[in-house]
Structures are given as C-alpha cells and as structure tokens.
Design a protein around this motif. Structure first.
Motif, mmCIF file in Angstrom:
data_model
loop_
_atom_site.group_PDB
_atom_site.id
_atom_site.type_symbol
_atom_site.label_atom_id
_atom_site.label_comp_id
_atom_site.label_asym_id
_atom_site.label_seq_id
_atom_site.Cartn_x
_atom_site.Cartn_y
_atom_site.Cartn_z
ATOM 1 N N LYS A 50 0.840 -1.206 0.000
ATOM 2 C CA LYS A 50 0.000 0.000 0.000
ATOM 3 C C LYS A 50 0.868 1.247 0.000
ATOM 4 N N MET A 68 2.276 1.751 -3.496
ATOM 5 C CA MET A 68 1.254 2.290 -4.397
ATOM 6 C C MET A 68 0.906 3.737 -4.070
ATOM 7 N N GLU A 69 0.812 4.072 -2.810
ATOM 8 C CA GLU A 69 0.523 5.465 -2.441
ATOM 9 C C GLU A 69 1.621 6.398 -2.947
ATOM 10 N N TYR A 87 -5.622 -4.112 -5.544
ATOM 11 C CA TYR A 87 -5.671 -2.875 -6.325
ATOM 12 C C TYR A 87 -7.067 -2.257 -6.324
ATOM 13 N N LYS A 133 -9.026 -2.178 -3.802
ATOM 14 C CA LYS A 133 -9.101 -1.437 -2.539
ATOM 15 C C LYS A 133 -8.467 -0.049 -2.667
ATOM 16 N N LEU A 134 -7.580 0.117 -3.639
ATOM 17 C CA LEU A 134 -6.922 1.400 -3.870
ATOM 18 C C LEU A 134 -7.657 2.238 -4.918
#
Length: 135
Positions: free
Chosen positions: A86, A89-90, A116, A118-119
């Motif tokens: 996470k 990705m952030e 992904y 969830k993002l």
C-alpha cells in the motif's frame, strides 16, 4: 516498523534478491542484467527498505502527461500483509497526482486484483480489454 523510502533505484543485487522472491522470471526470458536495465529506465520508482534490506519496490513507465503504467510492484514475502504494498502504491500514485496525470494503468499478478481494487482501481470493461503481442 521503521521503514525508509528511497526514490532512487535499488542496487542491482538488492533488486535481484527481491525480484527472485516473485517467481516472475521463472521461464528465464530475460536476464537479471536486462531486468535491472529496464528498471533504470523508469519515469519514477520507489524502493522501500527495512533495516537496509529492500522489502518493497514499484515503478512507473510514463511520458509524464497521460500515458502511465505502474508495473513491477513487489513486496518481499516476509513483509506482505504489513502495508508495504500500500505504501509503494501510495507513493507511485502521489507522484502521478503531483504531475497532473489523470489516468493510471497497471498490470498485476494473478490473484492480486482485490488489493488494487481497494486502492480504487477498476478492471477494464470486457468490451475494451486491451491487447498485447509477445514477440
């Protein structure tokens, strides 16, 4: 957990050690020299370390305006399910946002779609699945 973010590419040895945990080069299509050369041609990358050990990595291939592809997001198996992916990705998405990029694409390993989603990522419409050619 104390982690360190680095916007520089990892060393070749660190990258190889992390990449080997993924099984992505199982058919040996590319040498590790080639794979390392590929990541050195990023638009942006993020490396995450814990106690000087590379535990997470991700990169963006982009023209910096509208064609953007996130790829090679990796988290060492011992560090999965601890928020490292996470954080990778952030960091990647923040860089896109700062550059004004509106559309971000990615490929993901089988079984990772829910992570992904969830993002905020959505699967491509079945009417526009995209295409590829392996030479």
């Amino acid at each position: 957990m104390e982690i360190e973010f680095n916007e520089l590419n990892p060393s070749k040895d660190d990258f190889i050690r992390l990449h080997q945990t993924t099984g992505w080069n199982g058919k040996g299509i590319y040498t590790y020299d080639q794979l390392y050369s590929a990541i050195c041609n990023n638009w942006y990358s993020i490396s995450i370390y814990h106690n000087k050990k590379l535990v997470g990595f991700g990169r963006i291939i982009s023209d910096g305006i509208y064609q953007t592809l996130i790829c090679d997001v990796m988290v060492h198996p011992e560090y999965q399910k601890q928020g490292i992916g996470k954080k990778v990705m952030e960091s990647l998405l923040k860089k896109c946002d700062e550059a004004g990029i509106k559309w971000v694409q990615l490929f993901c390993a089988k079984g990772k779609q829910e992570f992904y989603k969830k993002l905020g990522f959505i699967s491509r419409d079945s009417e526009a699945p995209g295409m590829s050619l392996f030479l």
